[in-house]
Design a protein around this motif. Structure first.
Motif, PDB file in Angstrom:
ATOM      1  N   PHE A 101       3.822 -12.833  -0.914  1.00  0.00           N
ATOM      2  CA  PHE A 101       3.264 -11.623  -1.505  1.00  0.00           C
ATOM      3  C   PHE A 101       2.683 -11.869  -2.896  1.00  0.00           C
ATOM      4  N   LEU A 102       3.358 -12.636  -3.718  1.00  0.00           N
ATOM      5  CA  LEU A 102       2.936 -12.826  -5.106  1.00  0.00           C
ATOM      6  C   LEU A 102       1.671 -13.665  -5.237  1.00  0.00           C
ATOM      7  N   THR A 103       1.288 -14.363  -4.193  1.00  0.00           N
ATOM      8  CA  THR A 103       0.067 -15.177  -4.245  1.00  0.00           C
ATOM      9  C   THR A 103      -0.991 -14.695  -3.259  1.00  0.00           C
ATOM     10  N   ALA A 104      -0.767 -13.548  -2.627  1.00  0.00           N
ATOM     11  CA  ALA A 104      -1.723 -13.018  -1.645  1.00  0.00           C
ATOM     12  C   ALA A 104      -3.053 -12.679  -2.313  1.00  0.00           C
ATOM     13  N   LYS A 105      -4.138 -12.889  -1.582  1.00  0.00           N
ATOM     14  CA  LYS A 105      -5.479 -12.602  -2.085  1.00  0.00           C
ATOM     15  C   LYS A 105      -5.930 -11.239  -1.566  1.00  0.00           C
ATOM     16  N   LEU A 106      -6.426 -10.405  -2.464  1.00  0.00           N
ATOM     17  CA  LEU A 106      -6.798  -9.044  -2.073  1.00  0.00           C
ATOM     18  C   LEU A 106      -7.858  -8.992  -0.964  1.00  0.00           C
ATOM     19  N   PRO A 107      -8.854  -9.874  -0.947  1.00  0.00           N
ATOM     20  CA  PRO A 107      -9.806  -9.822   0.183  1.00  0.00           C
ATOM     21  C   PRO A 107      -9.125 -10.012   1.533  1.00  0.00           C
ATOM     22  N   ASP A 108      -8.113 -10.873   1.583  1.00  0.00           N
ATOM     23  CA  ASP A 108      -7.371 -11.067   2.834  1.00  0.00           C
ATOM     24  C   ASP A 108      -6.583  -9.814   3.194  1.00  0.00           C
ATOM     25  N   VAL A 109      -5.979  -9.187   2.188  1.00  0.00           N
ATOM     26  CA  VAL A 109      -5.221  -7.951   2.406  1.00  0.00           C
ATOM     27  C   VAL A 109      -6.142  -6.864   2.956  1.00  0.00           C
ATOM     28  N   TYR A 110      -7.315  -6.716   2.352  1.00  0.00           N
ATOM     29  CA  TYR A 110      -8.266  -5.701   2.808  1.00  0.00           C
ATOM     30  C   TYR A 110      -8.713  -5.970   4.248  1.00  0.00           C
ATOM     31  N   THR A 156       1.682  -7.928   4.575  1.00  0.00           N
ATOM     32  CA  THR A 156       0.586  -7.013   4.914  1.00  0.00           C
ATOM     33  C   THR A 156       0.444  -6.873   6.420  1.00  0.00           C
ATOM     34  N   TYR A 157       0.525  -7.988   7.128  1.00  0.00           N
ATOM     35  CA  TYR A 157       0.457  -7.946   8.586  1.00  0.00           C
ATOM     36  C   TYR A 157       1.578  -7.069   9.148  1.00  0.00           C
ATOM     37  N   SER A 158       2.795  -7.259   8.646  1.00  0.00           N
ATOM     38  CA  SER A 158       3.924  -6.442   9.092  1.00  0.00           C
ATOM     39  C   SER A 158       3.672  -4.971   8.793  1.00  0.00           C
TER      40      SER A 158
END
Length: 256
Positions: A101-110, A156-158
């Motif tokens: 979570f702490l290194t997740a990239k926002l484009p991937d989250v979106y 995010t997937y979860s």
């Protein structure tokens, strides 16, 4: 659900679970199968494989980006006009990124939220509104065991898979009076291109896409509202209900 002579639409059909479901459905007596994904070349290759296996089924290739609502609305309106009713919708398109979570990239989250959740919502809305006019239809939303038990490094997937379960449950009650059935499919880890680069959780054995597809067909035949796939899924749900402390400990120990 009786599949013989019906029309089904499968999203995410070009690979993984969606592809396996499309191939399995092609042997179930359907009249027409509409396959949806972003890449036309992959869809056409799948259509040729289906035609080679079963010349009696009509296959419609529909290249489509589910994150574009206007395109989805237009494509479904035209498809319904050209091929008439869709009796079975299977929302299988999805993407996952394994990142702390702490290194997740926002484009991937979106991207995960846009495709897994908003894309599913858009397609369901387009098809369900037309199913209402025929007072018949089944919608299958592919969630995951991670929609029941969240997985570390896949937050995010979860989250999207939990949301799909809640959305499906609400829709199930709302559309039941209109004779539309809403089903959720919850596979455990499945050996697809999407997860082959993942760091695997300890003790988790991957299923094949074909096993998931067969479980779906069996679940549809028995009119199940929720289809859990594999003994590992049933064991995890049992632990969640009766020994949540044990499940928490197992999750901590199983992290990659």
């Amino acid at each position: 659900m009786k599949l013989y002579g019906k029309t089904a639409l499968v999203t995410g059909a070009s690979r993984g679970i969606g592809r396996a479901i499309a191939l399995e459905l092609a042997q179930s007596g359907l009249k027409r199968l509409i396959i949806v994904a972003r890449t036309q070349e992959h869809l056409e290759a799948l259509a040729q494989e289906i035609a080679h296996r079963n010349a009696d089924i009509s296959v419609v290739v529909l290249p489509l980006d589910l994150t574009q609502p206007i395109c989805v609305n237009t494509a479904i309106a035209q498809t319904w006009r050209d091929y008439r009713a869709i009796h079975l919708l299977i929302n299988c398109a999805g993407v996952a990124y394994q990142t702390p979570f702490l290194t997740a990239k926002l484009p991937d989250v979106y991207q995960e939220i846009s495709l897994n959740l908003i894309g599913l919502y858009t397609m369901t809305r387009c098809v369900a509104r037309r199913m209402v006019s025929q007072e018949e239809g089944t919608i299958v939303n592919v969630s995951s065991l991670m929609g029941k038990v969240a997985a570390p490094t896949l937050s995010t997937y979860s989250a999207t898979k939990f949301a799909i379960l809640g959305f499906s449950q609400a829709l199930r009650h709302e559309l039941a009076p209109r004779q539309i059935k809403v089903v959720t499919l919850l596979p455990t880890l499945t050996d697809t291109d999407m997860v082959r680069g993942f760091k695997r959780f300890r003790w988790v054995r991957a299923m094949t896409p074909q096993q998931v597809a067969k479980a779906l067909i069996q679940g549809l035949e028995h009119d199940h509202n929720e289809i859990l796939v594999g003994w590992q899924s049933h064991l995890v749900i049992w632990c969640q209900h009766f020994a949540p402390w044990l499940l928490e400990r197992i999750l901590q120990l199983s992290m990659p």
